[in-house]
Design a protein around this motif. Structure first.
Motif, PDB file in Angstrom:
ATOM      1  N   ARG A  14       0.835  -1.203   0.000  1.00 12.85           N
ATOM      2  CA  ARG A  14       0.000   0.000   0.000  1.00 12.85           C
ATOM      3  C   ARG A  14       0.872   1.256   0.000  1.00 12.85           C
ATOM      4  O   ARG A  14       1.812   1.367   0.786  1.00 12.85           O
ATOM      5  CB  ARG A  14      -0.923   0.020   1.221  1.00 12.85           C
ATOM      6  N   PRO A  15       0.543   2.216  -0.881  1.00 11.30           N
ATOM      7  CA  PRO A  15       1.261   3.502  -0.868  1.00 11.30           C
ATOM      8  C   PRO A  15       0.998   4.224   0.454  1.00 11.30           C
ATOM      9  O   PRO A  15       0.038   3.926   1.177  1.00 11.30           O
ATOM     10  CB  PRO A  15       0.641   4.265  -2.042  1.00 11.30           C
ATOM     11  N   SER A  16       1.842   5.211   0.746  1.00  7.86           N
ATOM     12  CA  SER A  16       1.667   5.964   1.977  1.00  7.86           C
ATOM     13  C   SER A  16       0.382   6.787   1.940  1.00  7.86           C
ATOM     14  O   SER A  16      -0.073   7.207   0.880  1.00  7.86           O
ATOM     15  CB  SER A  16       2.863   6.888   2.212  1.00  7.86           C
ATOM     16  N   ARG A  17      -0.185   7.024   3.092  1.00  3.12           N
ATOM     17  CA  ARG A  17      -1.401   7.826   3.189  1.00  3.12           C
ATOM     18  C   ARG A  17      -1.145   9.251   2.710  1.00  3.12           C
ATOM     19  O   ARG A  17      -2.024   9.879   2.101  1.00  3.12           O
ATOM     20  CB  ARG A  17      -1.879   7.850   4.643  1.00  3.12           C
ATOM     21  N   ALA A  18       0.049   9.765   2.971  1.00  3.85           N
ATOM     22  CA  ALA A  18       0.365  11.130   2.544  1.00  3.85           C
ATOM     23  C   ALA A  18       0.337  11.237   1.024  1.00  3.85           C
ATOM     24  O   ALA A  18      -0.165  12.222   0.465  1.00  3.85           O
ATOM     25  CB  ALA A  18       1.736  11.541   3.078  1.00  3.85           C
ATOM     26  N   LEU A  19       0.874  10.224   0.326  1.00  5.92           N
ATOM     27  CA  LEU A  19       0.868  10.234  -1.134  1.00  5.92           C
ATOM     28  C   LEU A  19      -0.557  10.169  -1.665  1.00  5.92           C
ATOM     29  O   LEU A  19      -0.933  10.900  -2.584  1.00  5.92           O
ATOM     30  CB  LEU A  19       1.688   9.056  -1.662  1.00  5.92           C
ATOM     31  N   LEU A  20      -1.370   9.309  -1.051  1.00  5.03           N
ATOM     32  CA  LEU A  20      -2.766   9.185  -1.479  1.00  5.03           C
ATOM     33  C   LEU A  20      -3.513  10.498  -1.263  1.00  5.03           C
ATOM     34  O   LEU A  20      -4.284  10.942  -2.130  1.00  5.03           O
ATOM     35  CB  LEU A  20      -3.449   8.055  -0.707  1.00  5.03           C
ATOM     36  N   ILE A  51     -18.951  11.651  -4.459  1.00  4.35           N
ATOM     37  CA  ILE A  51     -17.891  11.533  -3.453  1.00  4.35           C
ATOM     38  C   ILE A  51     -16.590  11.124  -4.131  1.00  4.35           C
ATOM     39  O   ILE A  51     -16.549  10.088  -4.803  1.00  4.35           O
ATOM     40  CB  ILE A  51     -18.277  10.513  -2.374  1.00  4.35           C
ATOM     41  N   PRO A  52     -15.529  11.921  -4.024  1.00  4.26           N
ATOM     42  CA  PRO A  52     -14.259  11.584  -4.680  1.00  4.26           C
ATOM     43  C   PRO A  52     -13.713  10.248  -4.184  1.00  4.26           C
ATOM     44  O   PRO A  52     -13.982   9.820  -3.049  1.00  4.26           O
ATOM     45  CB  PRO A  52     -13.333  12.739  -4.289  1.00  4.26           C
ATOM     46  N   LEU A  53     -12.932   9.608  -5.037  1.00  7.28           N
ATOM     47  CA  LEU A  53     -12.359   8.302  -4.712  1.00  7.28           C
ATOM     48  C   LEU A  53     -10.849   8.367  -4.830  1.00  7.28           C
ATOM     49  O   LEU A  53     -10.313   8.889  -5.811  1.00  7.28           O
ATOM     50  CB  LEU A  53     -12.921   7.241  -5.663  1.00  7.28           C
ATOM     51  N   VAL A  54     -10.155   7.860  -3.819  1.00  3.99           N
ATOM     52  CA  VAL A  54      -8.706   7.702  -3.893  1.00  3.99           C
ATOM     53  C   VAL A  54      -8.300   6.627  -2.898  1.00  3.99           C
ATOM     54  O   VAL A  54      -8.787   6.588  -1.771  1.00  3.99           O
ATOM     55  CB  VAL A  54      -7.959   9.028  -3.602  1.00  3.99           C
ATOM     56  N   GLY A  55      -7.419   5.730  -3.339  1.00  2.00           N
ATOM     57  CA  GLY A  55      -6.971   4.666  -2.459  1.00  2.00           C
ATOM     58  C   GLY A  55      -6.302   3.560  -3.237  1.00  2.00           C
ATOM     59  O   GLY A  55      -6.326   3.536  -4.467  1.00  2.00           O
ATOM     60  N   PRO A 178       2.076   2.778  -8.477  1.00  2.00           N
ATOM     61  CA  PRO A 178       2.722   3.460  -7.343  1.00  2.00           C
ATOM     62  C   PRO A 178       4.183   3.804  -7.582  1.00  2.00           C
ATOM     63  O   PRO A 178       4.691   4.787  -7.031  1.00  2.00           O
ATOM     64  CB  PRO A 178       2.575   2.449  -6.194  1.00  2.00           C
ATOM     65  N   LYS A 179       4.853   3.000  -8.413  1.00  3.78           N
ATOM     66  CA  LYS A 179       6.267   3.255  -8.704  1.00  3.78           C
ATOM     67  C   LYS A 179       6.451   4.616  -9.363  1.00  3.78           C
ATOM     68  O   LYS A 179       7.453   5.306  -9.141  1.00  3.78           O
ATOM     69  CB  LYS A 179       6.799   2.144  -9.614  1.00  3.78           C
ATOM     70  N   HIS A 180       5.467   5.010 -10.187  1.00  6.19           N
ATOM     71  CA  HIS A 180       5.580   6.275 -10.917  1.00  6.19           C
ATOM     72  C   HIS A 180       4.857   7.418 -10.211  1.00  6.19           C
ATOM     73  O   HIS A 180       4.890   8.551 -10.696  1.00  6.19           O
ATOM     74  CB  HIS A 180       4.997   6.112 -12.328  1.00  6.19           C
ATOM     75  N   ALA A 181       4.221   7.130  -9.102  1.00  5.29           N
ATOM     76  CA  ALA A 181       3.352   8.118  -8.465  1.00  5.29           C
ATOM     77  C   ALA A 181       4.078   9.385  -8.014  1.00  5.29           C
ATOM     78  O   ALA A 181       3.566  10.495  -8.243  1.00  5.29           O
ATOM     79  CB  ALA A 181       2.608   7.480  -7.295  1.00  5.29           C
ATOM     80  N   PRO A 182       5.245   9.320  -7.348  1.00  3.99           N
ATOM     81  CA  PRO A 182       5.883  10.565  -6.887  1.00  3.99           C
ATOM     82  C   PRO A 182       6.222  11.526  -8.031  1.00  3.99           C
ATOM     83  O   PRO A 182       5.961  12.726  -7.939  1.00  3.99           O
ATOM     84  CB  PRO A 182       7.149  10.064  -6.178  1.00  3.99           C
ATOM     85  N   THR A 183       6.799  10.988  -9.118  1.00  2.00           N
ATOM     86  CA  THR A 183       7.121  11.843 -10.262  1.00  2.00           C
ATOM     87  C   THR A 183       5.859  12.393 -10.894  1.00  2.00           C
ATOM     88  O   THR A 183       5.793  13.571 -11.279  1.00  2.00           O
ATOM     89  CB  THR A 183       7.926  11.047 -11.306  1.00  2.00           C
ATOM     90  N   LEU A 184       4.845  11.548 -11.018  1.00  3.34           N
ATOM     91  CA  LEU A 184       3.568  11.977 -11.585  1.00  3.34           C
ATOM     92  C   LEU A 184       2.948  13.076 -10.740  1.00  3.34           C
ATOM     93  O   LEU A 184       2.400  14.054 -11.272  1.00  3.34           O
ATOM     94  CB  LEU A 184       2.621  10.788 -11.686  1.00  3.34           C
ATOM     95  N   LEU A 185       3.051  12.947  -9.438  1.00  4.03           N
ATOM     96  CA  LEU A 185       2.481  13.952  -8.546  1.00  4.03           C
ATOM     97  C   LEU A 185       3.126  15.315  -8.775  1.00  4.03           C
ATOM     98  O   LEU A 185       2.429  16.341  -8.820  1.00  4.03           O
ATOM     99  CB  LEU A 185       2.664  13.523  -7.090  1.00  4.03           C
ATOM    100  N   GLU A 186       4.443  15.355  -8.936  1.00  3.47           N
ATOM    101  CA  GLU A 186       5.126  16.628  -9.196  1.00  3.47           C
ATOM    102  C   GLU A 186       4.605  17.281 -10.472  1.00  3.47           C
ATOM    103  O   GLU A 186       4.344  18.491 -10.511  1.00  3.47           O
ATOM    104  CB  GLU A 186       6.635  16.393  -9.300  1.00  3.47           C
TER     105      GLU A 186
END
Length: 335
Positions: A14-20, A51-55, A178-186
């Motif tokens: 599971r990814p971190s809650r902060a990332l989600l 209701i938005p969805l993320v998880g 999840p592997k690409h999530a941090p770069t995608l978030l930026e």
């Protein structure tokens, strides 16, 4: 039944809650842009509420109408998890209803994404839980059936792996590795700032639009400083389908240099070659055309392989005759 038909993996990464939580503030449209329009579930998977969805994804496969594995997934999932159900897109039976959703809510599950049908839709819409599904059907499920938990599944045309990040809003759902999530978030955060800037420019009428003409120029677009020529008419025409002796009668509604709009009840295949016989008041011409589109009893036809000068000559003749039979008409455009 093979052992692979009933298989459960109880653990996922599971990814971190902060990332989600960071992705929860970003519209799916922005995320999709930086995923190059990929990993977006198709539009048949629609939200039941706003209701938005993320998880992270808990994945389930089941045969049509079978809920045994989905029931087990409700007990395996942790708070905040999103249960993704590959029910093969079947809408014959529902695979989830009010009681299962209530139990999921009690356990803190973050939501559902179901490539299949749900029931008790009215109640589910009012629940404080994000639920997406392909449809609704009152026909209830069977508490049996083969399936697997936490393997790669297909949902809404996208492959979802256990632990993938799902983000959903009123536009639909995107799936993030999840592997690409941090770069995608930026990239998404930078996009958000760019959208805010563009919104302010629009409000002040300062939005830069010069790129449009530059892009059109690079593509050698033809721009004509006049109205598109069209003559509104109501005249009978005869249609002969290519390769057939069948003659059908239709009403011509308008004509341009590109084609003609007809009204007829019969159904035609797109791109079907036809021969149009125009009446005397439109020049008594025979014109080859192809069906371009059909909506209800309206059919749009394009003239087939006709040089522009020939199309212009036909248009000018029809306009001349139409104006002759209808004095007082103004020209459709500066010819």
């Amino acid at each position: 039944m093979s052992r692979a038909a009933l298989r459960i993996f109880t653990q996922i990464n599971r990814p971190s809650r902060a990332l989600l939580d960071s992705f929860s503030r970003i519209p799916t449209a922005n995320i999709a842009h930086h995923l190059h329009r990929r990993s977006c579930m198709n539009s048949k998977i629609r939200p039941l509420n706003d209701i938005p969805l993320v998880g992270p994804a808990i994945t389930v496969t089941s045969r049509a109408g079978g809920t045994l594995m989905l029931h087990k997934a409700l007990d395996i999932a942790q708070p905040g998890d999103i249960i993704v159900v590959d029910a093969q897109g079947d809408l014959t039976y529902s695979v989830m209803g009010e009681l299962m959703a209530l139990w999921a809510k009690q356990r803190g599950i973050g939501g559902f994404v179901i490539d299949g049908a749900i029931r008790n839709a009215g109640t589910l819409k009012k629940m404080d839980m994000s639920i997406y599904a392909a449809g609704a059907n009152p026909a209830g499920p069977y508490t049996d059936g083969s399936g697997e938990i936490n393997i790669p599944v297909t949902c809404g045309g996208v492959v979802v792996y256990p632990g993938d990040i799902l983000v959903g809003d009123e536009d639909g759902i995107v799936v993030i590795n999840p592997k690409h999530a941090p770069t995608l978030l930026e990239k998404c955060l930078a996009e958000t700032h760019a959208v805010i800037k563009a919104t302010e420019e629009i409000a002040n009428k300062l939005w830069d639009r010069t790129w449009i003409d530059q892009a059109l120029k690079q593509r050698d677009v033809i721009i004509e400083n006049r109205k598109f020529p069209r003559i509104d008419i109501e005249a009978p025409v005869t249609i002969k389908v290519n390769g057939s002796d069948q003659h059908l009668h239709a009403l011509a509604l308008n004509i341009s240099m590109d084609g003609i709009l007809l009204q007829i009840k019969e159904h035609f295949d797109i791109n079907l070659p036809i021969l149009l016989s125009l009446p005397k008041e439109l020049g008594n011409l025979k014109v080859a055309a192809r069906v371009a589109w059909q909506q209800d009893d309206h059919i749009g036809c394009r003239f087939a392989d006709m040089p522009e000068e020939d199309a212009r000559a036909i248009f000018d003749l029809i306009w001349y005759l139409h104006r002759k039979n209808n004095p007082g008409l103004s020209s459709p455009n500066p010819l």
